[in-house]
Design a protein around this motif. Structure first.
Motif, PDB file in Angstrom:
ATOM      1  N   ASP A  84       0.869  -1.122  -0.025  1.00  0.00           N
ATOM      2  CA  ASP A  84       0.121  -0.043   0.086  1.00  0.00           C
ATOM      3  C   ASP A  84       1.073   1.147  -0.015  1.00  0.00           C
ATOM      4  N   PHE A  85       0.495   2.027  -0.879  1.00  0.00           N
ATOM      5  CA  PHE A  85       1.352   3.352  -0.828  1.00  0.00           C
ATOM      6  C   PHE A  85       0.911   4.471  -0.373  1.00  0.00           C
ATOM      7  N   SER A  86      -0.406   4.567  -0.147  1.00  0.00           N
ATOM      8  CA  SER A  86      -1.299   5.767   0.470  1.00  0.00           C
ATOM      9  C   SER A  86      -1.259   5.629   1.803  1.00  0.00           C
ATOM     10  N   GLY A  87      -1.432   4.653   2.704  1.00  0.00           N
ATOM     11  CA  GLY A  87      -1.350   4.535   4.150  1.00  0.00           C
ATOM     12  C   GLY A  87      -2.668   3.871   4.796  1.00  0.00           C
ATOM     13  N   GLN A  88      -3.759   3.871   3.855  1.00  0.00           N
ATOM     14  CA  GLN A  88      -4.751   3.502   4.368  1.00  0.00           C
ATOM     15  C   GLN A  88      -4.773   2.032   4.828  1.00  0.00           C
ATOM     16  N   ASN A  89      -4.449   1.217   4.294  1.00  0.00           N
ATOM     17  CA  ASN A  89      -4.440  -0.126   4.441  1.00  0.00           C
ATOM     18  C   ASN A  89      -3.414  -0.603   5.457  1.00  0.00           C
ATOM     19  N   VAL A  90      -2.072   0.119   5.735  1.00  0.00           N
ATOM     20  CA  VAL A  90      -1.348   0.061   6.346  1.00  0.00           C
ATOM     21  C   VAL A  90      -1.956   0.357   7.894  1.00  0.00           C
ATOM     22  N   MET A  91      -2.589   1.502   8.026  1.00  0.00           N
ATOM     23  CA  MET A  91      -3.049   1.920   9.310  1.00  0.00           C
ATOM     24  C   MET A  91      -4.356   0.930   9.477  1.00  0.00           C
ATOM     25  N   SER A  92      -5.069   0.407   8.635  1.00  0.00           N
ATOM     26  CA  SER A  92      -5.987  -0.601   9.321  1.00  0.00           C
ATOM     27  C   SER A  92      -5.096  -1.844   9.698  1.00  0.00           C
ATOM     28  N   THR A  93      -4.108  -2.309   9.072  1.00  0.00           N
ATOM     29  CA  THR A  93      -3.228  -3.097   9.431  1.00  0.00           C
ATOM     30  C   THR A  93      -2.777  -3.000  10.874  1.00  0.00           C
ATOM     31  N   ILE A  94      -2.337  -1.757  11.222  1.00  0.00           N
ATOM     32  CA  ILE A  94      -1.723  -1.687  12.653  1.00  0.00           C
ATOM     33  C   ILE A  94      -3.110  -1.629  13.569  1.00  0.00           C
ATOM     34  N   LYS A  95      -4.195  -1.125  13.233  1.00  0.00           N
ATOM     35  CA  LYS A  95      -5.154  -0.951  14.113  1.00  0.00           C
ATOM     36  C   LYS A  95      -5.908  -2.386  14.587  1.00  0.00           C
ATOM     37  N   ASN A  96      -5.580  -3.115  13.671  1.00  0.00           N
ATOM     38  CA  ASN A  96      -6.273  -4.470  14.017  1.00  0.00           C
ATOM     39  C   ASN A  96      -5.136  -5.563  14.436  1.00  0.00           C
ATOM     40  N   ILE A  97      -4.002  -5.001  14.839  1.00  0.00           N
ATOM     41  CA  ILE A  97      -2.955  -6.233  15.442  1.00  0.00           C
ATOM     42  C   ILE A  97      -3.601  -6.583  16.664  1.00  0.00           C
ATOM     43  N   ASP A  98      -3.545  -7.859  17.158  1.00  0.00           N
ATOM     44  CA  ASP A  98      -3.937  -8.451  18.170  1.00  0.00           C
ATOM     45  C   ASP A  98      -3.535  -7.642  19.361  1.00  0.00           C
ATOM     46  N   ASP A  99      -4.360  -7.296  20.378  1.00  0.00           N
ATOM     47  CA  ASP A  99      -3.906  -6.642  21.545  1.00  0.00           C
ATOM     48  C   ASP A  99      -3.005  -7.420  22.515  1.00  0.00           C
TER      49      ASP A  99
END
Length: 162
Positions: A84-99
């Motif tokens: 991903d080059f815009s960052g939206q999918n990267v942010m989604s991936t980060i936010k969905n890391i198991d706590d």
């Protein structure tokens, strides 16, 4: 507290007739990935989970960090969302890391990684260079809740070649 490790893929080669997703590292990229991954593994705790873009240049870079940090196969994941080059999918991936994970590492691409390092960290980075490594710490206990954290480490290949 959550700690995010970010590494941009190392220098890739343009001399191969392949699609962008399959572009390999060039010699300099391989040397930089070995150098930076060894340095950060000596100086920082290993991530509990690593998530890499499945693009060849990112995955090859990630495997250097995986080896240096001695991350197990079970804790090493590829995820096309990081291509991903815009960052939206990267942010989604980060936010969905198991706590359950306190320290997570992602390996991917620019412009997304520079934008996210600047959005989430508290130090401006003009450009996360190829094989650049950044650590950002957050006070939050849930990945989905992270916002602005503290940029605690930046290791770029040029820092180690002086």
């Amino acid at each position: 507290m959550k700690t995010l490790y970010m590494a941009r893929h190392a220098k890739s080669s343009w001399k191969h007739d392949v699609i962008d997703h399959q572009r390999p590292l060039k010699g300099r990229g391989t040397r930089d990935a070995a150098l930076v991954s060894a340095y950060v593994a000596e100086n920082h705790l290993a991530p509990e989970i690593m998530i890499s873009s499945d693009a060849t240049r990112a995955l090859t870079t990630a495997k250097f960090f995986k080896g240096a940090f001695e991350v197990s196969d079970e804790d090493f994941i590829t995820n096309n969302q990081l291509y991903d080059f815009s960052g939206q999918n990267v942010m989604s991936t980060i936010k969905n890391i198991d706590d359950t994970y306190s320290r997570a590492m992602i390996v991917g691409h620019n412009h997304a990684f520079t934008s996210i390092a600047n959005m989430l960290g508290n130090q401006y980075i003009d450009n996360v260079p190829t094989c650049g490594f950044v650590i950002i710490e957050f006070e939050e206990d849930a990945w989905n809740d992270i916002s602005t954290g503290k940029t605690v480490t930046m290791v770029f290949p040029r820092h180690l070649k002086q």
